[in-house]
Design a protein around this motif. Structure first.
Motif, mmCIF file in Angstrom:
data_model
loop_
_atom_site.group_PDB
_atom_site.id
_atom_site.type_symbol
_atom_site.label_atom_id
_atom_site.label_comp_id
_atom_site.label_asym_id
_atom_site.label_seq_id
_atom_site.Cartn_x
_atom_site.Cartn_y
_atom_site.Cartn_z
ATOM 1 N N ALA A 256 39.449 50.579 -44.919
ATOM 2 C CA ALA A 256 39.334 50.306 -46.110
ATOM 3 C C ALA A 256 39.986 49.103 -46.492
ATOM 4 O O ALA A 256 39.379 48.139 -47.245
ATOM 5 C CB ALA A 256 39.918 51.315 -46.878
ATOM 6 N N LEU A 257 41.057 48.888 -45.999
ATOM 7 C CA LEU A 257 41.959 47.613 -46.456
ATOM 8 C C LEU A 257 41.039 46.243 -45.800
ATOM 9 O O LEU A 257 41.080 45.374 -46.461
ATOM 10 C CB LEU A 257 43.181 47.511 -45.761
ATOM 11 C CG LEU A 257 44.181 46.180 -45.841
ATOM 12 C CD1 LEU A 257 44.422 46.008 -47.551
ATOM 13 C CD2 LEU A 257 45.420 46.350 -45.314
ATOM 14 N N ALA A 258 40.459 46.559 -44.654
ATOM 15 C CA ALA A 258 39.681 45.220 -44.181
ATOM 16 C C ALA A 258 38.538 45.018 -44.985
ATOM 17 O O ALA A 258 38.124 43.724 -44.941
ATOM 18 C CB ALA A 258 39.291 46.069 -42.569
ATOM 19 N N GLU A 259 37.773 46.173 -45.340
ATOM 20 C CA GLU A 259 36.610 45.748 -46.279
ATOM 21 C C GLU A 259 36.995 45.024 -47.429
ATOM 22 O O GLU A 259 36.393 44.182 -48.275
ATOM 23 C CB GLU A 259 35.955 47.198 -46.485
ATOM 24 C CG GLU A 259 35.225 47.715 -45.183
ATOM 25 C CD GLU A 259 34.680 49.043 -45.445
ATOM 26 O OE1 GLU A 259 34.499 49.612 -46.597
ATOM 27 O OE2 GLU A 259 33.797 49.339 -44.405
ATOM 28 N N PHE A 371 52.367 49.919 -46.170
ATOM 29 C CA PHE A 371 51.942 51.330 -46.386
ATOM 30 C C PHE A 371 53.158 52.105 -46.057
ATOM 31 O O PHE A 371 53.804 51.992 -44.999
ATOM 32 C CB PHE A 371 50.727 51.518 -45.332
ATOM 33 C CG PHE A 371 49.545 51.094 -45.181
ATOM 34 C CD1 PHE A 371 49.201 50.185 -46.600
ATOM 35 C CD2 PHE A 371 48.350 51.393 -44.346
ATOM 36 C CE1 PHE A 371 47.884 49.687 -46.753
ATOM 37 C CE2 PHE A 371 47.156 50.881 -44.603
ATOM 38 C CZ PHE A 371 46.705 49.978 -45.698
ATOM 39 N N GLY A 372 53.205 53.229 -46.907
ATOM 40 C CA GLY A 372 54.386 54.111 -46.684
ATOM 41 C C GLY A 372 54.918 54.372 -47.894
ATOM 42 O O GLY A 372 54.792 53.947 -48.965
ATOM 43 N N ASP A 373 56.255 55.135 -47.839
ATOM 44 C CA ASP A 373 57.102 55.276 -48.892
ATOM 45 C C ASP A 373 57.709 54.203 -49.504
ATOM 46 O O ASP A 373 58.332 53.595 -48.785
ATOM 47 C CB ASP A 373 58.031 56.584 -48.558
ATOM 48 C CG ASP A 373 58.741 57.126 -49.822
ATOM 49 O OD1 ASP A 373 58.642 56.594 -50.976
ATOM 50 O OD2 ASP A 373 60.009 57.920 -49.410
ATOM 51 N N PRO A 374 57.257 53.926 -50.990
ATOM 52 C CA PRO A 374 58.115 52.833 -51.574
ATOM 53 C C PRO A 374 59.584 52.655 -51.380
ATOM 54 O O PRO A 374 60.229 51.784 -51.457
ATOM 55 C CB PRO A 374 57.574 52.592 -52.835
ATOM 56 C CG PRO A 374 56.257 53.578 -52.735
ATOM 57 C CD PRO A 374 56.592 54.426 -51.798
ATOM 58 N N THR A 398 49.414 56.659 -49.868
ATOM 59 C CA THR A 398 47.941 56.855 -49.400
ATOM 60 C C THR A 398 47.437 55.486 -50.072
ATOM 61 O O THR A 398 46.663 55.515 -51.177
ATOM 62 C CB THR A 398 47.857 58.010 -50.390
ATOM 63 O OG1 THR A 398 47.986 57.989 -51.926
ATOM 64 C CG2 THR A 398 48.219 59.474 -50.028
ATOM 65 N N PRO A 399 47.542 54.440 -49.378
ATOM 66 C CA PRO A 399 46.790 53.370 -49.536
ATOM 67 C C PRO A 399 45.259 53.432 -49.901
ATOM 68 O O PRO A 399 44.918 52.514 -50.746
ATOM 69 C CB PRO A 399 47.099 52.484 -48.676
ATOM 70 C CG PRO A 399 47.636 53.143 -47.397
ATOM 71 C CD PRO A 399 48.097 54.551 -47.954
ATOM 72 N N LYS A 400 44.788 54.404 -49.382
ATOM 73 C CA LYS A 400 43.205 54.279 -49.298
ATOM 74 C C LYS A 400 42.814 54.831 -50.764
ATOM 75 O O LYS A 400 41.921 54.600 -51.376
ATOM 76 C CB LYS A 400 42.818 55.321 -48.227
ATOM 77 C CG LYS A 400 41.245 55.436 -48.355
ATOM 78 C CD LYS A 400 40.614 56.343 -47.096
ATOM 79 C CE LYS A 400 39.239 56.350 -47.196
ATOM 80 N NZ LYS A 400 38.837 57.491 -46.309
ATOM 81 N N GLU A 401 43.900 55.431 -51.444
ATOM 82 C CA GLU A 401 43.494 55.862 -52.896
ATOM 83 C C GLU A 401 43.638 54.806 -53.676
ATOM 84 O O GLU A 401 43.300 54.948 -55.065
ATOM 85 C CB GLU A 401 44.241 57.164 -53.190
ATOM 86 C CG GLU A 401 44.004 58.266 -52.486
ATOM 87 C CD GLU A 401 44.909 59.459 -52.829
ATOM 88 O OE1 GLU A 401 45.600 59.425 -53.573
ATOM 89 O OE2 GLU A 401 44.839 60.408 -51.935
ATOM 90 N N LEU A 402 44.174 53.609 -53.387
ATOM 91 C CA LEU A 402 44.246 52.549 -54.409
ATOM 92 C C LEU A 402 43.042 51.882 -54.653
ATOM 93 O O LEU A 402 42.033 51.968 -54.150
ATOM 94 C CB LEU A 402 45.082 51.229 -53.783
ATOM 95 C CG LEU A 402 46.561 51.810 -53.582
ATOM 96 C CD1 LEU A 402 47.408 50.578 -52.869
ATOM 97 C CD2 LEU A 402 47.240 51.843 -54.912
ATOM 98 N N THR A 403 42.864 51.709 -56.255
ATOM 99 C CA THR A 403 41.474 50.975 -56.488
ATOM 100 C C THR A 403 41.609 49.604 -56.030
ATOM 101 O O THR A 403 42.501 48.973 -55.576
ATOM 102 C CB THR A 403 41.606 50.935 -58.314
ATOM 103 O OG1 THR A 403 42.946 49.997 -58.784
ATOM 104 C CG2 THR A 403 41.614 52.277 -58.584
ATOM 105 N N ASP A 404 40.279 49.022 -55.988
ATOM 106 C CA ASP A 404 40.274 47.456 -55.696
ATOM 107 C C ASP A 404 41.103 46.762 -56.540
ATOM 108 O O ASP A 404 41.667 45.658 -56.034
ATOM 109 C CB ASP A 404 38.729 47.091 -55.715
ATOM 110 C CG ASP A 404 37.870 48.100 -54.698
ATOM 111 O OD1 ASP A 404 38.309 48.284 -53.595
ATOM 112 O OD2 ASP A 404 36.713 48.179 -54.949
ATOM 113 N N LYS A 405 41.074 46.833 -57.910
ATOM 114 C CA LYS A 405 41.621 45.876 -58.941
ATOM 115 C C LYS A 405 43.321 46.112 -58.372
ATOM 116 O O LYS A 405 43.724 45.012 -58.358
ATOM 117 C CB LYS A 405 41.687 46.504 -60.223
ATOM 118 C CG LYS A 405 42.465 45.925 -61.304
ATOM 119 C CD LYS A 405 42.007 46.341 -62.680
ATOM 120 C CE LYS A 405 42.843 45.518 -63.829
ATOM 121 N NZ LYS A 405 42.472 46.246 -65.184
ATOM 122 N N GLU A 406 43.913 47.376 -58.263
ATOM 123 C CA GLU A 406 45.250 47.312 -58.009
ATOM 124 C C GLU A 406 45.648 46.528 -56.496
ATOM 125 O O GLU A 406 46.871 45.974 -56.498
ATOM 126 C CB GLU A 406 45.474 48.885 -57.753
ATOM 127 C CG GLU A 406 45.633 49.626 -58.717
ATOM 128 C CD GLU A 406 45.912 51.291 -59.004
ATOM 129 O OE1 GLU A 406 46.294 51.692 -59.869
ATOM 130 O OE2 GLU A 406 45.677 51.618 -57.804
#
Length: 417
Positions: A256-259, A371-374, A398-406
């Motif tokens: 997801a991060l790559a896309e 990626f991980g616990d802040p 859960t970085p995959k749950e981030l919106t594109d804007k964030e």
């Protein structure tokens, strides 16, 4: 007819009449002595020629000669002859009567009256030729005729006024420190010389990578917010392959991060491509993402690289700088999305590599995505990093749950090429 002709006719006629009378008288009475034929006096001078302008003379009437008286006693010959001749001549000149004009009789053909000279006619003046009328010039069509542009009135050149002697300029006051709002406005100003359109059009992206349309729009909005619309740069992706990253490859967070990174590159890179570097203890491998070849690409490359290792930042930093210097013209900006889930195993080499990059490649920026616990103490290294060419964004567990804007807000927070 001349007077001579009249005389001849008169004398001839009178002589015949007298002969006839004498013969008659002789027969009645006694024989009379025939008087000798009178001699004609010398011919008078010829009269002047008639004026041609006068009408031709009418035929003259034969003069009537009075009949001689018959005498019974003959007169002496000499005396009688002289008296008769004298009487005849006198009668010829005195008793001529001119008859009233009647219809003119045709003139004899033998004697042609001289024709009067034609009066000279005044020369006829030639009729004045009419002056040729000037040809009418064709009138322009009122529909197409354009009003002539008024000629510009020449402006009189004003004499330059003598320049006043410049006063010594005061020393410039030191600029006050910019406020927080002015600093943000300065950051939002687009770089000089940048274009105002994305490197890849939305139509091309929809035709080649329709699954990236949402991320492409969000990336455009984030670039516009930070004044980066039209910016051109190469984009790199660095993925951590340490053993602790296994779960993030498995749930698709790395893919997801790559896309999302590829959608951002479509705005910045005319080739719309992302160079990918996998690292752990060392550089494990490289690859490339394009609009036509990006789906599940990360999973394929990662699965082909084998065993996962430790976390060596410096190895990845040096590999990225070498590839960028080889593939891009000098001075080309580069944005490196550097993903990791912990601190580097060797902090000193990591810091040194980033410091050297800031000095030798000032146009290359490293944006760390954790990626991980802040609250993980491992990310304290990123919080304390002050090299000037790096920033960080804590993406959470859960970085995959981030919106594109964030994600784009975190990546582009401090990047100003």
């Amino acid at each position: 007819m001349g007077i001579l002709t009249l005389l001849r006719n008169a004398f001839g006629r009178s002589r015949k009449e007298r002969a006839a009378q004498t013969e008659g008288a002789t027969q009645e009475t006694a024989p009379a002595v025939t008087a000798p034929e009178p001699k004609l006096p010398s011919q008078p001078a010829a009269p002047a020629e008639p004026d041609p302008s006068e009408p031709p003379a009418q035929p003259e009437a034969t003069p009537q000669v009075p009949e001689p008286r018959s005498e019974s006693t003959p007169a002496p010959a000499a005396a009688s002859t002289s008296a008769d001749e004298h009487d005849l001549v006198k009668a010829a000149f005195t008793n001529i009567t001119v008859p009233k004009p009647t219809d003119p009789e045709p003139e004899p053909q033998s004697e042609a009256a001289p024709e009067p000279a034609a009066e000279p006619q005044p020369e006829a003046k030639p009729d004045p030729q009419p002056e040729p009328k000037p040809k009418a010039e064709p009138q322009p069509d009122p529909k197409t005729e354009t009003a002539p542009e008024p000629a510009a009135e020449p402006q009189s050149e004003a004499e330059p006024e003598p320049a006043p002697t410049p006063a010594p300029a005061p020393e410039p006051a030191p600029d006050p420190a910019p406020t927080e709002g002015e600093a943000e406005a300065t950051k939002a100003t687009p770089p000089e010389g940048t274009a105002q359109k994305p490197a890849t059009s939305a139509a091309r992206l929809r035709s080649q990578a329709p699954g990236l349309t949402t991320a492409y729009k969000a990336a455009g909005a984030a670039l516009k917010k930070h004044g980066l619309t039209g910016t051109r740069a190469r984009v790199h992706l660095v993925l951590d392959r340490s053993a602790s990253m296994r779960a993030y490859f498995k749930d698709g967070s790395a893919q997801a991060l790559a896309e999302q990174t590829l959608a951002l590159a479509a705005h910045l890179d005319p080739e719309a491509a992302v160079h990918v570097t996998f690292f752990s203890t060392e550089v494990d491998g490289t690859g490339e993402l394009t609009l036509a070849d990006h789906e599940n690409k990360i999973d394929e490359l990662h699965g082909a690289l084998g065993r996962m290792g430790r976390t060596a930042y410096h190895a990845a930093v040096e590999a990225v700088l070498a590839h960028h210097a080889e593939q891009a013209p000098p001075g080309t900006p580069a944005l490196v999305v550097f993903q990791t889930d912990g601190a580097p195993d060797a902090k000193t080499p990591a810091t040194q590599s980033l410091t050297d990059a800031a000095a030798n490649h000032p146009n290359v920026h490293f944006s760390f995505v954790a990626f991980g616990d802040p609250e993980n103490k491992a990310f304290d290294y990123l919080r304390r990093l002050k090299t000037g060419n790096a920033s960080h964004f804590l993406a959470g567990e859960t970085p995959k749950e981030l919106t594109d804007k964030e994600l784009y807000e975190g990546v582009l927070a401090t990047w100003r090429p």
